[in-house]
Design a protein around this motif. Sequence first.
Motif, PDB file in Angstrom:
ATOM      1  N   PRO A  85       0.797  -1.232   0.000  1.00  0.00           N
ATOM      2  CA  PRO A  85       0.000   0.000   0.000  1.00  0.00           C
ATOM      3  C   PRO A  85       0.830   1.282   0.000  1.00  0.00           C
ATOM      4  O   PRO A  85       0.444   2.261  -0.639  1.00  0.00           O
ATOM      5  CB  PRO A  85      -0.851  -0.112   1.261  1.00  0.00           C
ATOM      6  CG  PRO A  85      -0.121  -1.066   2.138  1.00  0.00           C
ATOM      7  CD  PRO A  85       0.589  -2.015   1.216  1.00  0.00           C
ATOM      8  N   VAL A  86       1.948   1.299   0.686  1.00  0.00           N
ATOM      9  CA  VAL A  86       2.744   2.526   0.734  1.00  0.00           C
ATOM     10  C   VAL A  86       3.322   2.835  -0.640  1.00  0.00           C
ATOM     11  O   VAL A  86       3.255   3.971  -1.114  1.00  0.00           O
ATOM     12  CB  VAL A  86       3.857   2.425   1.808  1.00  0.00           C
ATOM     13  CG1 VAL A  86       4.779   3.628   1.755  1.00  0.00           C
ATOM     14  CG2 VAL A  86       3.250   2.272   3.198  1.00  0.00           C
ATOM     15  N   ALA A  87       3.875   1.835  -1.295  1.00  0.00           N
ATOM     16  CA  ALA A  87       4.422   2.033  -2.640  1.00  0.00           C
ATOM     17  C   ALA A  87       3.324   2.424  -3.624  1.00  0.00           C
ATOM     18  O   ALA A  87       3.525   3.298  -4.472  1.00  0.00           O
ATOM     19  CB  ALA A  87       5.131   0.772  -3.116  1.00  0.00           C
ATOM     20  N   ALA A  88       2.158   1.797  -3.492  1.00  0.00           N
ATOM     21  CA  ALA A  88       1.048   2.126  -4.389  1.00  0.00           C
ATOM     22  C   ALA A  88       0.580   3.562  -4.165  1.00  0.00           C
ATOM     23  O   ALA A  88       0.331   4.296  -5.125  1.00  0.00           O
ATOM     24  CB  ALA A  88      -0.105   1.153  -4.180  1.00  0.00           C
ATOM     25  N   LEU A  89       0.482   3.986  -2.905  1.00  0.00           N
ATOM     26  CA  LEU A  89       0.050   5.349  -2.617  1.00  0.00           C
ATOM     27  C   LEU A  89       1.062   6.386  -3.075  1.00  0.00           C
ATOM     28  O   LEU A  89       0.695   7.435  -3.612  1.00  0.00           O
ATOM     29  CB  LEU A  89      -0.228   5.512  -1.131  1.00  0.00           C
ATOM     30  CG  LEU A  89      -1.560   4.933  -0.673  1.00  0.00           C
ATOM     31  CD1 LEU A  89      -1.634   4.867   0.839  1.00  0.00           C
ATOM     32  CD2 LEU A  89      -2.703   5.758  -1.224  1.00  0.00           C
ATOM     33  N   LEU A  90       2.330   6.104  -2.887  1.00  0.00           N
ATOM     34  CA  LEU A  90       3.361   7.022  -3.384  1.00  0.00           C
ATOM     35  C   LEU A  90       3.313   7.096  -4.909  1.00  0.00           C
ATOM     36  O   LEU A  90       3.468   8.173  -5.492  1.00  0.00           O
ATOM     37  CB  LEU A  90       4.743   6.585  -2.915  1.00  0.00           C
ATOM     38  CG  LEU A  90       5.043   6.785  -1.431  1.00  0.00           C
ATOM     39  CD1 LEU A  90       6.389   6.167  -1.068  1.00  0.00           C
ATOM     40  CD2 LEU A  90       5.005   8.257  -1.071  1.00  0.00           C
ATOM     41  N   GLY A  91       3.103   5.962  -5.547  1.00  0.00           N
ATOM     42  CA  GLY A  91       2.975   5.938  -6.999  1.00  0.00           C
ATOM     43  C   GLY A  91       1.743   6.687  -7.469  1.00  0.00           C
ATOM     44  O   GLY A  91       1.788   7.393  -8.478  1.00  0.00           O
ATOM     45  N   PHE A 147      -8.287   5.102  -2.796  1.00  0.00           N
ATOM     46  CA  PHE A 147      -7.492   3.971  -2.323  1.00  0.00           C
ATOM     47  C   PHE A 147      -7.757   3.747  -0.834  1.00  0.00           C
ATOM     48  O   PHE A 147      -8.004   2.620  -0.407  1.00  0.00           O
ATOM     49  CB  PHE A 147      -6.005   4.232  -2.576  1.00  0.00           C
ATOM     50  CG  PHE A 147      -5.115   3.064  -2.279  1.00  0.00           C
ATOM     51  CD1 PHE A 147      -4.713   2.209  -3.295  1.00  0.00           C
ATOM     52  CD2 PHE A 147      -4.662   2.806  -0.987  1.00  0.00           C
ATOM     53  CE1 PHE A 147      -3.884   1.127  -3.029  1.00  0.00           C
ATOM     54  CE2 PHE A 147      -3.836   1.734  -0.714  1.00  0.00           C
ATOM     55  CZ  PHE A 147      -3.450   0.889  -1.737  1.00  0.00           C
ATOM     56  N   TRP A 148      -7.707   4.824  -0.057  1.00  0.00           N
ATOM     57  CA  TRP A 148      -7.923   4.693   1.391  1.00  0.00           C
ATOM     58  C   TRP A 148      -9.369   4.340   1.721  1.00  0.00           C
ATOM     59  O   TRP A 148      -9.624   3.592   2.672  1.00  0.00           O
ATOM     60  CB  TRP A 148      -7.502   5.961   2.121  1.00  0.00           C
ATOM     61  CG  TRP A 148      -6.017   6.059   2.279  1.00  0.00           C
ATOM     62  CD1 TRP A 148      -5.208   7.008   1.763  1.00  0.00           C
ATOM     63  CD2 TRP A 148      -5.166   5.141   2.968  1.00  0.00           C
ATOM     64  NE1 TRP A 148      -3.901   6.744   2.093  1.00  0.00           N
ATOM     65  CE2 TRP A 148      -3.840   5.604   2.839  1.00  0.00           C
ATOM     66  CE3 TRP A 148      -5.380   3.962   3.684  1.00  0.00           C
ATOM     67  CZ2 TRP A 148      -2.753   4.955   3.384  1.00  0.00           C
ATOM     68  CZ3 TRP A 148      -4.293   3.303   4.238  1.00  0.00           C
ATOM     69  CH2 TRP A 148      -3.006   3.791   4.085  1.00  0.00           C
ATOM     70  N   VAL A 149     -10.315   4.860   0.971  1.00  0.00           N
ATOM     71  CA  VAL A 149     -11.719   4.519   1.216  1.00  0.00           C
ATOM     72  C   VAL A 149     -11.952   3.035   0.978  1.00  0.00           C
ATOM     73  O   VAL A 149     -12.579   2.348   1.799  1.00  0.00           O
ATOM     74  CB  VAL A 149     -12.658   5.387   0.333  1.00  0.00           C
ATOM     75  CG1 VAL A 149     -14.076   4.837   0.337  1.00  0.00           C
ATOM     76  CG2 VAL A 149     -12.642   6.829   0.812  1.00  0.00           C
ATOM     77  N   VAL A 150     -11.444   2.518  -0.123  1.00  0.00           N
ATOM     78  CA  VAL A 150     -11.604   1.091  -0.416  1.00  0.00           C
ATOM     79  C   VAL A 150     -10.883   0.258   0.647  1.00  0.00           C
ATOM     80  O   VAL A 150     -11.423  -0.746   1.126  1.00  0.00           O
ATOM     81  CB  VAL A 150     -11.092   0.753  -1.836  1.00  0.00           C
ATOM     82  CG1 VAL A 150     -11.090  -0.744  -2.084  1.00  0.00           C
ATOM     83  CG2 VAL A 150     -11.937   1.468  -2.879  1.00  0.00           C
ATOM     84  N   GLU A 151      -9.695   0.665   1.032  1.00  0.00           N
ATOM     85  CA  GLU A 151      -8.957  -0.047   2.082  1.00  0.00           C
ATOM     86  C   GLU A 151      -9.749  -0.069   3.385  1.00  0.00           C
ATOM     87  O   GLU A 151      -9.851  -1.104   4.045  1.00  0.00           O
ATOM     88  CB  GLU A 151      -7.590   0.614   2.304  1.00  0.00           C
ATOM     89  CG  GLU A 151      -6.809   0.077   3.481  1.00  0.00           C
ATOM     90  CD  GLU A 151      -6.293  -1.337   3.286  1.00  0.00           C
ATOM     91  OE1 GLU A 151      -5.960  -1.971   4.315  1.00  0.00           O
ATOM     92  OE2 GLU A 151      -6.231  -1.819   2.145  1.00  0.00           O
ATOM     93  N   PHE A 152     -10.340   1.045   3.747  1.00  0.00           N
ATOM     94  CA  PHE A 152     -11.135   1.107   4.976  1.00  0.00           C
ATOM     95  C   PHE A 152     -12.346   0.193   4.892  1.00  0.00           C
ATOM     96  O   PHE A 152     -12.636  -0.547   5.837  1.00  0.00           O
ATOM     97  CB  PHE A 152     -11.581   2.548   5.255  1.00  0.00           C
ATOM     98  CG  PHE A 152     -12.513   2.659   6.422  1.00  0.00           C
ATOM     99  CD1 PHE A 152     -12.031   2.573   7.716  1.00  0.00           C
ATOM    100  CD2 PHE A 152     -13.873   2.818   6.220  1.00  0.00           C
ATOM    101  CE1 PHE A 152     -12.896   2.656   8.795  1.00  0.00           C
ATOM    102  CE2 PHE A 152     -14.739   2.902   7.293  1.00  0.00           C
ATOM    103  CZ  PHE A 152     -14.250   2.826   8.588  1.00  0.00           C
ATOM    104  N   VAL A 153     -13.060   0.240   3.786  1.00  0.00           N
ATOM    105  CA  VAL A 153     -14.268  -0.585   3.643  1.00  0.00           C
ATOM    106  C   VAL A 153     -13.915  -2.066   3.704  1.00  0.00           C
ATOM    107  O   VAL A 153     -14.578  -2.847   4.404  1.00  0.00           O
ATOM    108  CB  VAL A 153     -15.002  -0.248   2.318  1.00  0.00           C
ATOM    109  CG1 VAL A 153     -16.084  -1.272   2.006  1.00  0.00           C
ATOM    110  CG2 VAL A 153     -15.585   1.147   2.396  1.00  0.00           C
TER     111      VAL A 153
END
Length: 162
Positions: A85-91, A147-153
Amino acid sequence: MRHLRGNLTTLVTTVLALALLGVAAGFVWSALAPVSQYVITDTGPELVDLETQTLIQADGWFAVVGLVCGLLSGVAAYLLARRRPVAALLGLAGGGLLAGYIALLVGSSAKGTIHASGPGGVATTASLGLTAHGVMFAWPVAATGIFWVVEFVVTYRLRGQA
């Protein structure tokens, strides 16, 4: 070392994929956004209609295209790279900024031709541009946000099942 290589691969792949998507987004923006009519005079280009809304509409269409692309790329990044997730978010953040800039370059160079000349000057349509540069952030904000919304759900549902 393998973990670092995987994160770096995810980051670079995400940025490159979004950069390519930025080219397509630029053409879409160019097709959707209206252009402003200018008259080229001795003092330089001047708007034909001083009350035109086309400059604002071009900014709005850029924001809409950026938001849609951001939402799609955020969901795709979650589905493809949720283990990093960190690499994906930075990307998504860096690639979204780069994609927005590429979309601006492509879209602004896709339009702009001389239509007619007259005694007051040469009438032309200008290439697209942005007057509200904050819309450049629509893509990365939408991508990282979804990304964060889907991760939270997803994690909320998993916690409820346990």
